[in-house]
Each structure stands twice: as C-alpha cells, then as structure tokens.
Scaffold this active site. Structure first.
Site, PDB file in Angstrom:
ATOM      1  N   TYR A 316      -3.459  25.947   0.631  1.00  0.00           N
ATOM      2  CA  TYR A 316      -3.994  27.181   1.219  1.00  0.00           C
ATOM      3  C   TYR A 316      -2.906  28.050   1.849  1.00  0.00           C
ATOM      4  O   TYR A 316      -3.242  28.968   2.614  1.00  0.00           O
ATOM      5  CB  TYR A 316      -5.000  26.845   2.331  1.00  0.00           C
ATOM      6  CG  TYR A 316      -6.130  25.938   1.948  1.00  0.00           C
ATOM      7  CD1 TYR A 316      -7.017  26.269   0.929  1.00  0.00           C
ATOM      8  CD2 TYR A 316      -6.338  24.744   2.632  1.00  0.00           C
ATOM      9  CE1 TYR A 316      -8.074  25.436   0.615  1.00  0.00           C
ATOM     10  CE2 TYR A 316      -7.386  23.905   2.315  1.00  0.00           C
ATOM     11  CZ  TYR A 316      -8.248  24.256   1.302  1.00  0.00           C
ATOM     12  OH  TYR A 316      -9.299  23.428   1.008  1.00  0.00           O
ATOM     13  N   CYS A 343       7.731  14.169  -5.028  1.00  0.00           N
ATOM     14  CA  CYS A 343       8.508  14.875  -6.054  1.00  0.00           C
ATOM     15  C   CYS A 343       7.767  16.101  -6.553  1.00  0.00           C
ATOM     16  O   CYS A 343       7.255  16.143  -7.681  1.00  0.00           O
ATOM     17  CB  CYS A 343       8.817  13.916  -7.198  1.00  0.00           C
ATOM     18  SG  CYS A 343       9.811  12.565  -6.602  1.00  0.00           S
TER      19      CYS A 343
END
Ligand SMILES: *Cc1c(COP(=O)(O)O)cnc(C)c1O
Length: 418
Positions: A316, A343
């Site tokens: 968000y 990662c």
C-alpha cells in the site's frame, strides 16, 4: 495516544521494556498493548453511544484470538469475512449472535457453517449470493437475517487498493438495486431482510466520503420504506483512519456526529465494523539490525523483519514511522532505508528515515503495526512466521509463538513417487 513510550531513553510497552521481551523471545516480533486496545475501543464505544451503535470488530485487521477476546471482553461483537475468522471469533468468546458475516464471496460451505453456528447477520453482496443463501437456509430449515451491502459509488479518497465503494469496485450491489433485492428477498422463506450495509474503504482521513455514503444510504431507507419494506438495521462498516505519519484523521466524536446527522433520525439499529482504528496504533513491530550497508547512494539498514512479516509498505506504499528502541541522544542521525533480507527489491520497511549510528543487534521498531500486519504475514523465503506478544501492565504473554523450522518443513508432504 498509545502506551508505547520511552522511559529514560528505553522504549516500554506499558510497564514492560521492549528490550526485555526481545531478550526473552528473540526478534522480530509484534507487540500489542492491552491498555491501548482498551483505550481505543472505549473512545469508539463512547462516541458511538450517542447513536446507540453496536461495535462488531473487523477481525481481519488483527485476528489473534487474544486480541479478539480483549475487545470482546469490552463488549465488541465481530465482523468476519470467512469461516476461519468466524471460528476464531467464536473460539475467542464472541457469541455467534454478535457476529456479522461480510465478504463478496461466501461459499455454500461457509454459509452452512455460519447458519448452523447461529451467526447473527449476513451482509449479502449480490443477487446470486442471496439466492444461494436462501437455498442453504431452507436446506437447514433456518432463516438467515440479511442486510444488503450496497455500493454507493463514493470515492473514499484513500489508497487505490483499499477503496471499496466506487462503482468499479467489486464490493456491494449498486445502491439503486436495493429495492429489487428487498422485493426478491421478501418472498424467500430462508431470508429475513432487515436493512442495508455500506463500507466504502479503509484509512479514511476525512469525513466527507462517510457523509456522502451515509446520506445515500439514508435516502435508500426512505425509498424502501415508501415501497412498504420494513427497514430496522443499518451497518455502516468501518474505515476510520489512524495516524501513521502526520495524518489528521477524524476524531470518533466527529465521526459519530456525521452518523447522527445523516441516519440519526431513521429509528434503525446501527452496527459499526471498525478494524484499524481499534488495533492499528495498539501494535508495533520490533526488529534487530543484521547489517548496516553503505552504498554509493544510500545507507541501508538491513533488519531481521521483512515484507513477508509486514507487507503494508510494499502493498500500500504505507509509511510507518521507525525509531530505535533505545534512544541514543548524543548520536548524529543520518538518512537511512530500512530493508529486510527477502530477495525482492520491494522489501523495504521504511524509506528516508532519520536514524542514529547503528550496529548489529541494535533494536528498531515500526510504529502503528497492529492492523493488517501479522494477519497478512507469510513464510515467503521460508521464513518463520514471527511471534505476537501481548502486554498487560507489567506482564507480557506470547500470544502466538514462533513456529519451529520442523513445523515449517512438515507442512509439505512428499508424493509417494519421490
Ligand atoms: C476491512 C473491512 C472493515 C474494517 O475496515 P477498517 O478500515 O479496518 O476499519 C469493515 N467492514 C468490512 C466489510 C471490511 O471489509
């Protein structure tokens, strides 16, 4: 106001030093404060008392059973969006009759469970769902109490991914179709239609969208009544915003004033479904430094929490204030980016934060992590779900332990051909 405060430069949750919890359970972890949960619940409850509103806590914001029970003990019912959440709420002690079942896609199995459990209200979001619910209720020889969630076509002026009340969003039925739905439901033996529901989005920081939506709903109640329908209940949803980073969200009393002004004279029972506003500022995420990595352009503070533990910044673009658990007043601060070990380039917990010099094992925390934090965690990168801790005065309890690696690995099963 929350109960995460410094004492002599050390962060406390109520009367417990965060460093003490970190030493006992390891990092990262979520920490919730009972006093803050209580304070926020009471602020909402007293504001909504003027309209005799019933609070059904939106469990999806934080569904730990200890959190649900804390709020239920204060008088909250629950708003759930799945059978799993309904089971959690019931297990935490919420009477089934104080549970409302929301959500755009309830399966027949979920409806069956909910009807058998005695769930108090179904918020129906489509004609198809109404028909299926009627069939399921008839099969079980029961009647489901229904409100129709309408889509008032109001822009909540919040983040794209948490806006739910515009015509193009998947939620609710077009408000103009409410009379047809009521009419259809009136002839159904498995359905008792009692009112309307609306929820236009989350993290609203202005009252105007609420006023607009509630006004439209009030108008529809008049229309339904004029057509001879009996409307006794309105569910006005949740969505009230909180302070993350300098926002000025409406006060509960001002929100209640808008409710009174728009629907106060209709003589209906009112239900509210607050989530974030009850739990958001009642939780923090505590993490420790793994490495400080200086590159040509940036100073990365690599910590042991990551996007899999707390996805709001990535999902968000949420901004969460971050600070050291132990203040270091003498130290100069520098701009830093707090990142996790996952990662993914998007694995950023906080950008452009001013932080003092830090080294391995120093503790940091992100504020306002009590809502949509732990509930959205995954074990991506085969990381263990992180523990949840609840503080109450000078005590703390591990309300969800860190699972072992054995537990994580044992979720997989080998097919017999391998
Ligand atoms: C998510 C949701 C809520 C809670 O929203 P908050 O912004 O956390 O208050 C309430 N009702 C429904 C139907 C929801 O989907």
């Amino acid at each position: 106001m929350n109960h995460f405060q410094y004492r002599d430069g050390r962060l406390f949750a109520e009367d417990v030093a965060i460093a003490e919890i970190a030493a006992a359970v390891g990092t990262p972890f979520y920490c919730y404060s009972t006093a803050t949960l209580t304070r926020h619940y009471e602020a909402m409850a007293s504001a909504l008392a003027r309209v005799q509103g019933r609070i059904c806590y939106a469990v999806k914001a934080n569904s730990n059973q200890a959190v649900i029970r804390t709020l239920a003990n204060l008088g909250a019912g629950a708003d759930v969006v799945s059978e799993g959440e309904a089971r959690r709420a019931i297990a935490a002690g919420v009477p089934a009759s104080d549970i409302v079942f929301s959500g755009v896609g309830k399966t027949r199995a979920e409806m069956r469970f909910a009807i058998n459990a005695g769930i108090g209200q179904f918020n129906v979001e489509s004609v198809g769902e109404l028909d299926v619910l009627n069939q399921v209720a008839i099969e079980l020889n029961q009647t489901a109490t229904v409100v129709f969630r309408v889509n008032p076509d109001v822009d909540a002026q919040t983040h794209e991914k948490i806006s739910t009340g515009r015509k193009e969003d998947k939620f609710g039925v077009d408000i103009d179709l409410a009379p047809e739905l009521f009419q259809r439901a009136t002839s159904m033996t498995g359905i008792d239609p009692v009112g309307l529901a609306v929820h236009i989005g989350s993290q609203l920081t202005t009252l105007d969208p609420f006023r607009e939506a509630f006004t439209r709903v009030a108008g529809m109640v008049e229309t339904l009544r004029a057509a001879g329908h009996i409307v006794t209940r309105l569910d006005l949803g949740g969505g009230l915003g909180i302070v993350y980073d300098g926002e000025v969200p409406p006060e509960p009393d001002d929100y209640a004033a808008v409710v009174a002004e728009t629907v106060g004279d209709l003589g209906v029972e009112l239900t509210f479904e607050p989530g974030r506003v009850l739990v958001g500022n009642a939780g923090i995420l505590v993490t420790s430094v793994i490495q400080v990595k200086e590159t040509a352009t940036k100073r990365f503070v690599v910590v042991d929490a990551a996007m899999n533990d707390f996805i709001r910044p990535t999902l968000y673009d949420a901004v969460h204030a971050a600070a050291p658990v132990n203040e270091n007043p003498g130290s100069d601060t520098q701009t830093a980016e707090i990142v996790g070990p996952v990662c993914e380039t998007g694995d950023i917990l906080a950008s452009d934060v001013q932080l003092p010099a830090l080294t391995e094992n120093d503790l940091l925390y992100l504020k306002s992590a009590g809502a949509y934090g732990a509930v959205m965690a995954s074990s991506y990168n085969s990381r263990q779900l992180i523990p949840e801790i609840m503080v109450n005065h000078a005590e703390f309890s591990i309300i969800r332990p860190r699972p072992s690696f054995d537990a994580l690995l044992s979720l997989d099963h080998m097919p017999n051909w391998l």
